[in-house]
Each structure stands twice: as C-alpha cells, then as structure tokens.
Design a protein around this motif. Structure first.
Motif, PDB file in Angstrom:
ATOM      1  N   LEU A 286      -1.542   7.846   3.731  1.00 33.01           N
ATOM      2  CA  LEU A 286      -2.721   7.294   4.409  1.00 33.01           C
ATOM      3  C   LEU A 286      -3.828   6.966   3.407  1.00 33.01           C
ATOM      4  CD1 LEU A 286      -2.715   9.642   7.493  1.00 33.01           C
ATOM      5  CD2 LEU A 286      -2.496   7.160   7.589  1.00 33.01           C
ATOM      6  N   TYR A 287      -3.959   7.777   2.382  1.00 31.10           N
ATOM      7  CA  TYR A 287      -4.961   7.504   1.352  1.00 31.10           C
ATOM      8  C   TYR A 287      -4.673   6.176   0.661  1.00 31.10           C
ATOM      9  CZ  TYR A 287      -7.645   7.952  -2.988  1.00 31.10           C
ATOM     10  OH  TYR A 287      -8.496   7.730  -4.045  1.00 31.10           O
ATOM     11  N   ASP A 288      -3.397   5.830   0.512  1.00 33.55           N
ATOM     12  CA  ASP A 288      -3.035   4.565  -0.127  1.00 33.55           C
ATOM     13  C   ASP A 288      -3.581   3.365   0.635  1.00 33.55           C
ATOM     14  OD1 ASP A 288      -1.595   5.506  -2.370  1.00 33.55           O
ATOM     15  OD2 ASP A 288       0.197   5.835  -1.141  1.00 33.55           O
ATOM     16  N   LEU A 289      -3.724   3.486   1.968  1.00 33.14           N
ATOM     17  CA  LEU A 289      -4.277   2.381   2.752  1.00 33.14           C
ATOM     18  C   LEU A 289      -5.707   2.082   2.305  1.00 33.14           C
ATOM     19  CD1 LEU A 289      -3.085   3.226   6.390  1.00 33.14           C
ATOM     20  CD2 LEU A 289      -1.840   2.061   4.553  1.00 33.14           C
ATOM     21  N   LEU A 290      -6.497   3.141   2.135  1.00 30.74           N
ATOM     22  CA  LEU A 290      -7.871   2.971   1.663  1.00 30.74           C
ATOM     23  C   LEU A 290      -7.894   2.472   0.224  1.00 30.74           C
ATOM     24  CD1 LEU A 290     -10.950   3.360   1.822  1.00 30.74           C
ATOM     25  CD2 LEU A 290     -10.584   5.766   1.200  1.00 30.74           C
ATOM     26  N   LYS A 291      -7.062   3.054  -0.603  1.00 33.66           N
ATOM     27  CA  LYS A 291      -7.024   2.680  -2.021  1.00 33.66           C
ATOM     28  C   LYS A 291      -6.712   1.193  -2.198  1.00 33.66           C
ATOM     29  CE  LYS A 291      -4.597   3.864  -6.320  1.00 33.66           C
ATOM     30  NZ  LYS A 291      -3.524   4.721  -6.902  1.00 33.66           N
TER      31      LYS A 291
ATOM     32  N   SER B 220      -7.097  -1.316   0.011  1.00 35.57           N
ATOM     33  CA  SER B 220      -8.175  -2.177   0.501  1.00 35.57           C
ATOM     34  C   SER B 220      -9.365  -2.165  -0.449  1.00 35.57           C
ATOM     35  CB  SER B 220      -8.598  -1.734   1.907  1.00 35.57           C
ATOM     36  OG  SER B 220      -7.588  -2.048   2.844  1.00 35.57           O
ATOM     37  N   GLU B 221      -9.633  -1.019  -1.057  1.00 36.86           N
ATOM     38  CA  GLU B 221     -10.730  -0.946  -2.024  1.00 36.86           C
ATOM     39  C   GLU B 221     -10.418  -1.787  -3.265  1.00 36.86           C
ATOM     40  OE1 GLU B 221     -13.025   0.330  -5.446  1.00 36.86           O
ATOM     41  OE2 GLU B 221     -10.876   0.730  -5.178  1.00 36.86           O
ATOM     42  N   GLN B 222      -9.165  -1.765  -3.690  1.00 37.25           N
ATOM     43  CA  GLN B 222      -8.781  -2.579  -4.847  1.00 37.25           C
ATOM     44  C   GLN B 222      -8.883  -4.072  -4.534  1.00 37.25           C
ATOM     45  OE1 GLN B 222      -4.836  -1.241  -5.859  1.00 37.25           O
ATOM     46  NE2 GLN B 222      -5.570   0.553  -6.978  1.00 37.25           N
ATOM     47  N   ASP B 223      -8.489  -4.454  -3.324  1.00 32.09           N
ATOM     48  CA  ASP B 223      -8.460  -5.870  -2.955  1.00 32.09           C
ATOM     49  C   ASP B 223      -9.842  -6.418  -2.594  1.00 32.09           C
ATOM     50  OD1 ASP B 223      -5.744  -5.736  -3.333  1.00 32.09           O
ATOM     51  OD2 ASP B 223      -5.245  -5.644  -1.192  1.00 32.09           O
ATOM     52  N   TYR B 224     -10.645  -5.602  -1.898  1.00 31.62           N
ATOM     53  CA  TYR B 224     -11.927  -6.095  -1.373  1.00 31.62           C
ATOM     54  C   TYR B 224     -13.014  -5.040  -1.559  1.00 31.62           C
ATOM     55  CZ  TYR B 224      -8.646  -9.292   0.850  1.00 31.62           C
ATOM     56  OH  TYR B 224      -7.642 -10.195   1.083  1.00 31.62           O
ATOM     57  N   PRO B 225     -13.378  -4.713  -2.803  1.00 34.97           N
ATOM     58  CA  PRO B 225     -14.330  -3.610  -3.035  1.00 34.97           C
ATOM     59  C   PRO B 225     -15.701  -3.815  -2.401  1.00 34.97           C
ATOM     60  CG  PRO B 225     -13.969  -4.889  -5.048  1.00 34.97           C
ATOM     61  CD  PRO B 225     -12.940  -5.333  -4.060  1.00 34.97           C
ATOM     62  N   GLU B 226     -16.162  -5.059  -2.266  1.00 35.21           N
ATOM     63  CA  GLU B 226     -17.508  -5.320  -1.740  1.00 35.21           C
ATOM     64  C   GLU B 226     -17.522  -5.623  -0.245  1.00 35.21           C
ATOM     65  OE1 GLU B 226     -20.033  -4.573  -3.642  1.00 35.21           O
ATOM     66  OE2 GLU B 226     -18.460  -4.055  -5.081  1.00 35.21           O
ATOM     67  N   GLN B 227     -16.348  -5.616   0.380  1.00 33.08           N
ATOM     68  CA  GLN B 227     -16.278  -5.806   1.834  1.00 33.08           C
ATOM     69  C   GLN B 227     -16.915  -4.609   2.538  1.00 33.08           C
ATOM     70  OE1 GLN B 227     -14.962  -8.269   3.711  1.00 33.08           O
ATOM     71  NE2 GLN B 227     -14.981  -7.262   5.704  1.00 33.08           N
ATOM     72  N   ILE B 228     -17.701  -4.841   3.589  1.00 34.67           N
ATOM     73  CA  ILE B 228     -18.287  -3.729   4.352  1.00 34.67           C
ATOM     74  C   ILE B 228     -17.171  -2.999   5.092  1.00 34.67           C
ATOM     75  CG2 ILE B 228     -19.871  -3.061   6.209  1.00 34.67           C
ATOM     76  CD1 ILE B 228     -21.272  -3.971   3.686  1.00 34.67           C
ATOM     77  N   ALA B 229     -17.052  -1.705   4.829  1.00 39.48           N
ATOM     78  CA  ALA B 229     -16.003  -0.893   5.452  1.00 39.48           C
ATOM     79  C   ALA B 229     -16.496  -0.210   6.721  1.00 39.48           C
ATOM     80  CB  ALA B 229     -15.494   0.161   4.463  1.00 39.48           C
ATOM     81  N   VAL B 230     -17.729   0.284   6.696  1.00 36.88           N
ATOM     82  CA  VAL B 230     -18.239   1.111   7.803  1.00 36.88           C
ATOM     83  C   VAL B 230     -19.687   0.740   8.088  1.00 36.88           C
ATOM     84  CG1 VAL B 230     -18.612   3.445   8.679  1.00 36.88           C
ATOM     85  CG2 VAL B 230     -16.798   3.036   7.010  1.00 36.88           C
ATOM     86  N   ILE B 231     -19.988   0.613   9.380  1.00 37.88           N
ATOM     87  CA  ILE B 231     -21.372   0.522   9.851  1.00 37.88           C
ATOM     88  C   ILE B 231     -21.583   1.679  10.821  1.00 37.88           C
ATOM     89  CG2 ILE B 231     -23.054  -0.822  11.159  1.00 37.88           C
ATOM     90  CD1 ILE B 231     -21.565  -3.356  10.282  1.00 37.88           C
TER      91      ILE B 231
ATOM     92  N   GLN C 127     -24.509   1.623   5.990  1.00 35.80           N
ATOM     93  CA  GLN C 127     -23.361   0.779   5.727  1.00 35.80           C
ATOM     94  C   GLN C 127     -22.746   1.185   4.390  1.00 35.80           C
ATOM     95  OE1 GLN C 127     -23.980  -3.428   5.969  1.00 35.80           O
ATOM     96  NE2 GLN C 127     -25.057  -3.356   7.923  1.00 35.80           N
ATOM     97  N   LEU C 128     -21.420   1.157   4.342  1.00 39.30           N
ATOM     98  CA  LEU C 128     -20.712   1.439   3.097  1.00 39.30           C
ATOM     99  C   LEU C 128     -19.708   0.332   2.838  1.00 39.30           C
ATOM    100  CD1 LEU C 128     -19.829   5.265   3.355  1.00 39.30           C
ATOM    101  CD2 LEU C 128     -21.718   4.223   2.090  1.00 39.30           C
ATOM    102  N   THR C 129     -19.659  -0.125   1.598  1.00 38.67           N
ATOM    103  CA  THR C 129     -18.590  -1.027   1.195  1.00 38.67           C
ATOM    104  C   THR C 129     -17.330  -0.197   0.947  1.00 38.67           C
ATOM    105  OG1 THR C 129     -19.058  -0.822  -1.160  1.00 38.67           O
ATOM    106  CG2 THR C 129     -20.255  -2.540   0.071  1.00 38.67           C
ATOM    107  N   TYR C 130     -16.216  -0.879   0.753  1.00 38.92           N
ATOM    108  CA  TYR C 130     -14.985  -0.145   0.451  1.00 38.92           C
ATOM    109  C   TYR C 130     -15.114   0.616  -0.868  1.00 38.92           C
ATOM    110  CZ  TYR C 130     -12.202  -1.457   4.408  1.00 38.92           C
ATOM    111  OH  TYR C 130     -11.714  -1.556   5.685  1.00 38.92           O
ATOM    112  N   SER C 131     -15.807   0.044  -1.832  1.00 35.87           N
ATOM    113  CA  SER C 131     -16.019   0.743  -3.097  1.00 35.87           C
ATOM    114  C   SER C 131     -16.845   2.008  -2.887  1.00 35.87           C
ATOM    115  CB  SER C 131     -16.725  -0.189  -4.087  1.00 35.87           C
ATOM    116  OG  SER C 131     -17.007   0.491  -5.295  1.00 35.87           O
ATOM    117  N   GLU C 132     -17.904   1.902  -2.101  1.00 34.45           N
ATOM    118  CA  GLU C 132     -18.755   3.070  -1.838  1.00 34.45           C
ATOM    119  C   GLU C 132     -18.023   4.112  -1.013  1.00 34.45           C
ATOM    120  OE1 GLU C 132     -23.080   0.742  -1.788  1.00 34.45           O
ATOM    121  OE2 GLU C 132     -21.843   0.842   0.020  1.00 34.45           O
TER     122      GLU C 132
END
Length: 554
Positions: A43-48, A50-61, A66-71
């Motif tokens: 399950l951690y790989d799913l986050l990893k 997406s963070e590699q592919d889209y680090p600046e995409q907003i992940a959570v509001i 708000q947090l980006t995938y990198s944050e």
C-alpha cells in the motif's frame, strides 16, 4: 500502472475444472480486460509511485490545510521514522481511531511503510466496543484525538497501550502526533513486505452470532481491489486530476478502498469531510468542485431533497458510487437528472476489501442490480442447503465469490474462517440471483445484519446492552424499513415482572453504551416474544409482522 496482460496461471484457471460460466464478460464495456495482472506492491508503494509521478499535485484538502503528494509523503516518512524509534515493528498492531482527516491518511501510510497492521477503530465506539477490539487485536498503540482519552482510561488501557494524540501535547503517558512528525528523521528500515502474505489491516466486522471478527486483509488484497476498481472504471477515473469528496469514513472498508486508496493510486485529490452533514457537504461541493463522490443512499436522498442543492454546482460530479445498501431507483434517476452525474451501484464486504461487483460506468447499468463481477473475480449463486450446487439464472441462493480481494481469514478464528472460505470461495451469507446477462441482484440476507445509513449493525450487540438493564427480561433487535436510513433499529422488549421501564429510559441506556447509529429508534413492549419449539427467538417473525403492518398502513 498495472500490467493488464493475462498470465499463464490465469489462462489455466479459466480453462480448468473450477471454471465458472461467466456471461458477464459479454457486457464488459470495450477496453476493459477480463483479467488483469496485479503487481506485487505494498500500500505504501501506491503513495510512493504517485509522489514520484506528480509531486506537486494536491493530494489532500482538509479544511484550510492542503498537502501536495511531496508534502504528504514527507510527513508519512517522518512519522514512520518516529514510530520505528518508539518500537513499532513489522507485524505490530496499531489502532487508528480517527474521522476522515489528513492525520488519518498520514498515520495509515506510515504504518504501512513499517509493515505494521492497522486496526480500524470507529471513533463513535463506546467503552465496551473499544475494549473488545483493542484487546482482541492485541494492539500496542492507538492514534486518536485526545477526547478519546477518557474512554481508554475507563477500560483500563491507559497504562498498557501507547497513546498518540493528533490534537494534544506530549505528557508522561502520551505522544503528540505532530511532535513525532517534526522529530522524525530518515532512520527507517528497508521496505520489507510480502504483499500476498503480510497483513495490512484488521477490519472488524460482525455476524449473526458471537462477537465481532477481525478481517485479515493483506497488502495484495487491498492493492488488488484498488486496481480492479480503477480498471473497471474504464478510463472514467483518470490519472491524475480527479477530486474525490470523502464522506464515507476511512475507518470503514468502503471509504478506505473506494475513497482513500484508489485516489492515492490515481494521484487524485482527497477532499476530507469528518462526517456527513448536508449543508456542509453542499458547501464543500461548491468550494472544491469534486468530480467523484462515493456515498451511501441516505446521502444522495438528503442532497436531492435539500432546497439549496441547485445552487451548489453539483454538475461538477461525473460519477457517484453507491454502496452499503440498495439505492431507491426513483432517487437514482431524479438525482442524475438534477446533477448530470451517473450513479453506479455495487456490492462488497469487509471480507472482500470490499468490492466484488459494480455496474459499469460506461456500459449497461441495470437499476436495482449490484452489477457485474470485477476483473479477476468469479461469482456464482449456490443452493442454501449445501452450498455446492450452482443455481441457474433467476433462482435465488447464496452468493459466493472468489478473487484476489478475498481476505486471508478471520483474526485468531480458524474455525470461522474455514466455514466462510471453502475451496477458495467466500460464502457471503447474502441471498442473490443472477440474470441471463450475468448481472447480480441481492434479494435478502442469511445474516440478520441491519444496515442503517450505510452502517452495519449486528442485533446481538444491541441485545447484549439491553439485557444489561435490570428491567429487561427478553430482547430481540431487528431492522425495519426506513425511507431515509434504509433500515432503522427496533427492539421488541419483554419487561421483568413489576417493571414499568419506559421507552425513553431504554433508549438513553443504549445511548450511553453504544455508538449513536446502533441505538434503537423504536421500542415495542410485549408480553412475550415469538419462539421456536426449542425456545429460539424468531427474529424473522417480528420483521414479517412489521412489514405486514406497514402494508396495512399504505
């Protein structure tokens, strides 16, 4: 993303002796494969990924945060580091007792990073419910809000379990969640997870008899169900760019998979809502313009009937997934006309991570049906007596399923596991039919579970609380139809001799000992309860009497 090629093993399975007649394949929309290859991911790989592919995409509001995938990944890794320094190791159980919030998401993936086992705990649980789950799972830690501290103290676990509060300060018995993130470093052991064998989540469910059971879900179970669901969406769920309104609680298997995990996999944006309140939900829709909305029928009914729903801009929603209870067909059509969204019903269980069936988003939808089995999923209807004879289309029997999303078993309950999973098939306890096209319909339940507002309620648990009242001689709890909640909880009570206990007193008694959604809304006092010749309560008789009375009133 997943490799969709057929493997030699699956080709053999499709040709083998256990081959199931699969008429539903003819109704799969073009481009959706019958079988998919699920990669060996945690399950951690799913986050990893997406963070590699889209680090600046907003992940959570979450409210103003708000947090980006990198944050998000940064906080997950720092919390994992601190938990590891506190002694959380692979296979350890840690309870998470939080509403939908950014802290839940961080905790979830941090625990998965370490190979820990997350124990799902409903924040509405009262002391007896909480004590049972924490003791049964042998949880060493719990992450929760500080308001839960008194419950933990009252059940005698404050000195026996590690406490981490998301909204409090560190003291001699508790750690501060954000303090752990701030102090976390990079000292984390290498990712060491065997997805098919290692447990990720204990999801507690119940049955018609006995206590709640911990459903053992592996990383492979949960990742499989995410990829199955994403694939079956047939491109309607894009990567990245979707914005999903998270109203179904993450501590419930439906919200965990069909809201949180699938959105993280798709590098989408999770819009958190701690609870469903219709005015607040309309405001979230207006502000954040979600494209996806997984919910339960009661939510759609409330939104549809709200006088200001036309002003919220609900036409932003492309797809609504509906689960947990049947969706009234009239409401489905009216909601779609009002919003332009497409509502697709499905079916699942805690034991199946949860989704096994769904109506196609871009194919033929049959109102009232739970739809077609997902890719990699076999399904059939068998006779109720032996469970070995497959029934022809149109005949009602028990629904059984097989697929990579089926649980590993029940925690510390090998006998119940063996009764539920036979020759690889999971016996659902639900009564269903299949039509000639391979669409399935739920027509009843062998289990006596009540589904009210999307929550599962098990009568024996409510009866146990009622029997603790000194005025109650006998109690039988059952579900009755409710136009808003789907079902509501009713209790038939025989008072002890000379007792004059009133309805309000029993409801208050239950309110102090049970989560609110489990509390009976209706109490009926009787001189006696219907029983079999050997004294077993006839719960079904009470339900039939209730239905007969409703028919007379119509």
């Amino acid at each position: 993303m997943a490799d969709l090629s057929l493997t030699e093993e699956r080709e053999k399975r499709m040709r083998g002796e256990q081959r199931v007649n699969r008429p539903w394949y003819a109704f799969y929309p073009e481009g959706i494969p019958h079988e998919i290859e699920v990669p060996p991911l945690s399950l951690y790989d799913l986050l990893k990924q997406s963070e590699q592919d889209y680090p600046e995409q907003i992940a959570v509001i979450d409210g103003e945060h708000q947090l980006t995938y990198s944050e998000l990944k940064h906080r997950v890794d720092r919390l994992a580091s601190s938990l590891y320094s506190l002694g959380l190791n692979k296979g350890n159980r840690i309870g998470v007792m939080l509403p939908n919030c950014v802290e839940y998401i961080i905790a979830y993936y941090a625990i998965q990073r370490l190979g820990g086992i997350l124990v799902q705990v409903n924040p509405m649980y009262q002391q007896s419910e909480l004590a049972y789950i924490l003791n049964d799972s042998e949880a060493q830690w719990i992450i929760c809000q500080e308001e839960q501290r008194e419950k933990i103290r009252q059940i005698g676990l404050e000195d026996q379990i590690g406490l981490i509060f998301t909204d409090g300060e560190s003291d001699s018995k508790a750690y501060d969640f954000y303090g752990l993130i701030s102090s976390g470093g990079i000292d984390i052991p290498p990712l060491d997870i065997n997805p098919k064998e290692d447990l990720a989540v204990l999801q507690y469910t119940g049955g018609t008899t006995g206590r709640s059971k911990g459903v053992m879900l592996t990383h492979f179970n949960l990742v499989s169900n995410v990829i199955q669901s994403f694939t079956f969406a047939g491109g309607a769920f894009e990567r990245p760019g979707e914005r999903l309104l998270s109203l179904s609680p993450y501590y419930h298997v439906y919200g965990m998979t069909s809201s949180m995990n699938i959105t993280i996999y798709a590098a989408g944006t999770l819009i958190c809502s701690r609870r469903f309140e219709v005015n607040q939900t309309l405001e979230l829709i207006r502000m954040h313009q979600p494209t996806y909305f997984p919910g339960v029928p009661t939510m759609y009914i409330a939104l549809f009937h709200h006088p200001d729903s036309d002003k919220a801009g609900m036409d932003c929603i492309k797809v609504c997934n509906s689960g947990s209870a049947p969706m009234p067909v009239e409401i489905m059509h009216e909601f779609e006309r009002k919003t332009g969204a497409r509502i697709v019903e499905g079916y699942g269980l805690s034991e199946t991570s949860p989704v096994t069936h769904r109506n196609p988003i871009r194919g033929q939808r049959k109102a009232g049906s739970i739809g077609l089995p997902l890719p990699n999923t076999d399904s059939k209807v068998v006779d109720l007596e032996t469970g070995t004879v497959e029934l022809p289309p149109g005949e009602a029997g028990e629904l059984i399923v097989k697929g990579p999303q089926v649980m590993k078993g029940y925690w510390k309950k090998p006998e119940e596991t063996a009764l539920t999973i036979r020759d690889g098939w999971l016996f659902t306890g639900d009564i269903a039919t299949m039509d000639e096209d391979g669409y399935f319909y739920i027509v009843g339940r062998k289990k006596e579970m009540i589904i009210a507002g999307g929550y599962n309620i098990y009568p024996i648990e409510v009866e146990d609380v009622l029997y603790q009242h000194p005025a109650v001689a006998e109690a039988c709890v059952f579900g009755v139809p409710d136009p808003y909640r789907g079902e509501t909880v009713k209790a038939a009570i025989v008072r002890r001799k000379h007792s004059t206990v009133a309805e309000e007193e029993l409801i208050q008694w239950c309110s102090e000992r049970l989560a609110r959604y489990k509390v009976p809304r209706l109490i009926e006092f009787r001189e006696e309860l219907p029983k079999t010749s050997v004294g077993k309560l006839l719960r079904r008789r009470l339900v039939e009497e209730e239905l007969d009375q409703l028919k007379k009133e119509v």
